[in-house]
Design an enzyme around this catalytic site. Sequence first.
Site, PDB file in Angstrom:
ATOM      1  N   PRO A   9      63.456 -65.831 -61.626  1.00  0.00           N
ATOM      2  CA  PRO A   9      64.480 -64.899 -62.076  1.00  0.00           C
ATOM      3  C   PRO A   9      65.441 -65.475 -63.112  1.00  0.00           C
ATOM      4  O   PRO A   9      65.856 -66.637 -63.016  1.00  0.00           O
ATOM      5  CB  PRO A   9      65.244 -64.559 -60.791  1.00  0.00           C
ATOM      6  CG  PRO A   9      64.264 -64.785 -59.708  1.00  0.00           C
ATOM      7  CD  PRO A   9      63.375 -65.899 -60.165  1.00  0.00           C
ATOM      8  N   ASN A  10      65.774 -64.636 -64.063  1.00  0.00           N
ATOM      9  CA  ASN A  10      66.789 -64.899 -65.105  1.00  0.00           C
ATOM     10  C   ASN A  10      66.346 -65.880 -66.186  1.00  0.00           C
ATOM     11  O   ASN A  10      67.065 -66.078 -67.160  1.00  0.00           O
ATOM     12  CB  ASN A  10      68.121 -65.370 -64.491  1.00  0.00           C
ATOM     13  CG  ASN A  10      68.745 -64.309 -63.617  1.00  0.00           C
ATOM     14  OD1 ASN A  10      68.898 -63.172 -64.059  1.00  0.00           O
ATOM     15  ND2 ASN A  10      69.062 -64.631 -62.379  1.00  0.00           N
ATOM     16  N   ARG A  17      71.770 -67.404 -72.227  1.00  0.00           N
ATOM     17  CA  ARG A  17      72.347 -67.642 -70.913  1.00  0.00           C
ATOM     18  C   ARG A  17      72.948 -69.048 -70.835  1.00  0.00           C
ATOM     19  O   ARG A  17      72.204 -70.016 -71.009  1.00  0.00           O
ATOM     20  CB  ARG A  17      71.170 -67.528 -69.934  1.00  0.00           C
ATOM     21  CG  ARG A  17      71.491 -67.750 -68.521  1.00  0.00           C
ATOM     22  CD  ARG A  17      70.238 -67.727 -67.664  1.00  0.00           C
ATOM     23  NE  ARG A  17      70.656 -67.931 -66.297  1.00  0.00           N
ATOM     24  CZ  ARG A  17      69.926 -68.470 -65.354  1.00  0.00           C
ATOM     25  NH1 ARG A  17      68.685 -68.849 -65.618  1.00  0.00           N
ATOM     26  NH2 ARG A  17      70.396 -68.639 -64.149  1.00  0.00           N
ATOM     27  N   TYR A  22      71.775 -74.607 -69.928  1.00  0.00           N
ATOM     28  CA  TYR A  22      70.315 -74.439 -69.997  1.00  0.00           C
ATOM     29  C   TYR A  22      69.717 -74.713 -71.380  1.00  0.00           C
ATOM     30  O   TYR A  22      68.498 -74.710 -71.523  1.00  0.00           O
ATOM     31  CB  TYR A  22      69.943 -73.019 -69.561  1.00  0.00           C
ATOM     32  CG  TYR A  22      70.321 -72.733 -68.122  1.00  0.00           C
ATOM     33  CD1 TYR A  22      69.778 -73.484 -67.089  1.00  0.00           C
ATOM     34  CD2 TYR A  22      71.227 -71.719 -67.795  1.00  0.00           C
ATOM     35  CE1 TYR A  22      70.124 -73.231 -65.766  1.00  0.00           C
ATOM     36  CE2 TYR A  22      71.580 -71.460 -66.474  1.00  0.00           C
ATOM     37  CZ  TYR A  22      71.022 -72.220 -65.473  1.00  0.00           C
ATOM     38  OH  TYR A  22      71.355 -71.983 -64.168  1.00  0.00           O
ATOM     39  N   ASN A  73      59.432 -73.291 -62.330  1.00  0.00           N
ATOM     40  CA  ASN A  73      60.889 -73.289 -62.271  1.00  0.00           C
ATOM     41  C   ASN A  73      61.244 -72.013 -61.517  1.00  0.00           C
ATOM     42  O   ASN A  73      61.199 -70.922 -62.088  1.00  0.00           O
ATOM     43  CB  ASN A  73      61.506 -73.274 -63.668  1.00  0.00           C
ATOM     44  CG  ASN A  73      63.031 -73.303 -63.600  1.00  0.00           C
ATOM     45  OD1 ASN A  73      63.615 -73.080 -62.547  1.00  0.00           O
ATOM     46  ND2 ASN A  73      63.658 -73.569 -64.729  1.00  0.00           N
ATOM     47  N   ALA A  76      66.881 -69.270 -59.213  1.00  0.00           N
ATOM     48  CA  ALA A  76      67.691 -69.309 -57.984  1.00  0.00           C
ATOM     49  C   ALA A  76      66.838 -69.208 -56.712  1.00  0.00           C
ATOM     50  O   ALA A  76      67.299 -69.583 -55.624  1.00  0.00           O
ATOM     51  CB  ALA A  76      68.727 -68.197 -58.014  1.00  0.00           C
ATOM     52  N   HIS A  79      66.487 -72.013 -54.099  1.00  0.00           N
ATOM     53  CA  HIS A  79      67.427 -72.319 -53.026  1.00  0.00           C
ATOM     54  C   HIS A  79      67.212 -71.473 -51.772  1.00  0.00           C
ATOM     55  O   HIS A  79      67.761 -71.783 -50.721  1.00  0.00           O
ATOM     56  CB  HIS A  79      68.858 -72.149 -53.557  1.00  0.00           C
ATOM     57  CG  HIS A  79      69.030 -72.765 -54.928  1.00  0.00           C
ATOM     58  ND1 HIS A  79      68.881 -74.120 -55.146  1.00  0.00           N
ATOM     59  CD2 HIS A  79      69.265 -72.221 -56.162  1.00  0.00           C
ATOM     60  CE1 HIS A  79      69.051 -74.378 -56.447  1.00  0.00           C
ATOM     61  NE2 HIS A  79      69.282 -73.233 -57.076  1.00  0.00           N
ATOM     62  N   GLU A  97      57.883 -78.983 -59.459  1.00  0.00           N
ATOM     63  CA  GLU A  97      59.082 -78.146 -59.609  1.00  0.00           C
ATOM     64  C   GLU A  97      59.901 -78.664 -60.795  1.00  0.00           C
ATOM     65  O   GLU A  97      60.141 -79.869 -60.897  1.00  0.00           O
ATOM     66  CB  GLU A  97      59.885 -78.268 -58.306  1.00  0.00           C
ATOM     67  CG  GLU A  97      61.184 -77.513 -58.280  1.00  0.00           C
ATOM     68  CD  GLU A  97      61.943 -77.759 -56.961  1.00  0.00           C
ATOM     69  OE1 GLU A  97      61.369 -78.345 -56.007  1.00  0.00           O
ATOM     70  OE2 GLU A  97      63.115 -77.395 -56.915  1.00  0.00           O
ATOM     71  N   HIS A  99      63.450 -78.011 -63.238  1.00  0.00           N
ATOM     72  CA  HIS A  99      64.726 -77.352 -63.527  1.00  0.00           C
ATOM     73  C   HIS A  99      65.269 -77.862 -64.842  1.00  0.00           C
ATOM     74  O   HIS A  99      65.250 -79.076 -65.091  1.00  0.00           O
ATOM     75  CB  HIS A  99      65.749 -77.621 -62.419  1.00  0.00           C
ATOM     76  CG  HIS A  99      65.288 -77.123 -61.097  1.00  0.00           C
ATOM     77  ND1 HIS A  99      65.274 -75.788 -60.779  1.00  0.00           N
ATOM     78  CD2 HIS A  99      64.762 -77.770 -60.033  1.00  0.00           C
ATOM     79  CE1 HIS A  99      64.771 -75.638 -59.568  1.00  0.00           C
ATOM     80  NE2 HIS A  99      64.444 -76.825 -59.093  1.00  0.00           N
ATOM     81  N   LEU A 100      65.762 -76.953 -65.648  1.00  0.00           N
ATOM     82  CA  LEU A 100      66.361 -77.347 -66.919  1.00  0.00           C
ATOM     83  C   LEU A 100      67.647 -78.142 -66.678  1.00  0.00           C
ATOM     84  O   LEU A 100      67.864 -79.198 -67.265  1.00  0.00           O
ATOM     85  CB  LEU A 100      66.680 -76.088 -67.739  1.00  0.00           C
ATOM     86  CG  LEU A 100      65.437 -75.289 -68.163  1.00  0.00           C
ATOM     87  CD1 LEU A 100      65.791 -73.833 -68.368  1.00  0.00           C
ATOM     88  CD2 LEU A 100      64.831 -75.884 -69.415  1.00  0.00           C
ATOM     89  N   SER A 101      68.482 -77.613 -65.783  1.00  0.00           N
ATOM     90  CA  SER A 101      69.732 -78.299 -65.448  1.00  0.00           C
ATOM     91  C   SER A 101      69.483 -79.221 -64.255  1.00  0.00           C
ATOM     92  O   SER A 101      68.465 -79.093 -63.566  1.00  0.00           O
ATOM     93  CB  SER A 101      70.804 -77.263 -65.086  1.00  0.00           C
ATOM     94  OG  SER A 101      70.442 -76.575 -63.892  1.00  0.00           O
ATOM     95  N   ARG A 106      75.687 -79.723 -59.948  1.00  0.00           N
ATOM     96  CA  ARG A 106      76.337 -78.424 -60.106  1.00  0.00           C
ATOM     97  C   ARG A 106      76.941 -77.999 -58.761  1.00  0.00           C
ATOM     98  O   ARG A 106      77.358 -78.850 -57.996  1.00  0.00           O
ATOM     99  CB  ARG A 106      75.309 -77.424 -60.653  1.00  0.00           C
ATOM    100  CG  ARG A 106      74.730 -77.884 -61.995  1.00  0.00           C
ATOM    101  CD  ARG A 106      73.734 -76.888 -62.540  1.00  0.00           C
ATOM    102  NE  ARG A 106      74.361 -75.606 -62.821  1.00  0.00           N
ATOM    103  CZ  ARG A 106      73.680 -74.480 -63.058  1.00  0.00           C
ATOM    104  NH1 ARG A 106      72.343 -74.521 -63.058  1.00  0.00           N
ATOM    105  NH2 ARG A 106      74.308 -73.360 -63.301  1.00  0.00           N
ATOM    106  N   ARG A 110      73.330 -75.401 -54.951  1.00  0.00           N
ATOM    107  CA  ARG A 110      72.131 -75.589 -55.782  1.00  0.00           C
ATOM    108  C   ARG A 110      71.392 -76.880 -55.449  1.00  0.00           C
ATOM    109  O   ARG A 110      70.250 -77.071 -55.849  1.00  0.00           O
ATOM    110  CB  ARG A 110      72.517 -75.639 -57.259  1.00  0.00           C
ATOM    111  CG  ARG A 110      72.954 -74.306 -57.809  1.00  0.00           C
ATOM    112  CD  ARG A 110      73.068 -74.373 -59.317  1.00  0.00           C
ATOM    113  NE  ARG A 110      73.946 -73.360 -59.811  1.00  0.00           N
ATOM    114  CZ  ARG A 110      73.555 -72.136 -60.185  1.00  0.00           C
ATOM    115  NH1 ARG A 110      72.293 -71.790 -60.139  1.00  0.00           N
ATOM    116  NH2 ARG A 110      74.436 -71.246 -60.615  1.00  0.00           N
TER     117      ARG A 110
END
Length: 151
Positions: A9-10, A17, A22, A73, A76, A79, A97, A99-101, A106, A110
């Site tokens: 998602p997103n 964004r 990101y 990726n 959300a 989590h 897995e 993740h960009l961030s 954070r 997360r």
Amino acid sequence: MRILIVHGPNLNMLGKREESVYGRQTLDQIDALVGKEAQALGVEVVTFQSNHEGALVDFVQDQAGSAHGIIINPGALTHYGYSLRDALVDSKLPVVEVHLSSIYRREEWRARSVIAPIARGQISGLGWRGYMSALQVLVAQLKEEPPRQGP
Ligand code: DQA
């Protein structure tokens, strides 16, 4: 060799964004870079994005039989996405897995991934290059491993 590249998602909003978190690349640009790397490595990638957990589950179920690994990726869903996690387990494919961030630098919520315990490994915080590294490592490992038994 066929690798699934799955975005949750997103991630369709990349580029618009939270750029400072990101990066500026759009998802199409990232997919194009991954596609180029795949070509250089001599493997096929199938990319998919959805904002819906069920659609991601359907994609993994539909594609698992003809794929050799998954780079995901989960956004959300990382989590709390238990049905996505179950689909990944059922695929019996190695999962990386991405993740960009950095999910560890954070908000506290997360820092917990329900995917990590069933993944072969995780790359978090290295931006779009994380996908490239994930692809390089997964392909190198799969080339070393004996072919998996088909269903
Ligand atoms: C993300 C991190 C998640 O916490 C977040 O919900 C995302 C993107 C990342 O790539 O850094 O949507 O997976």
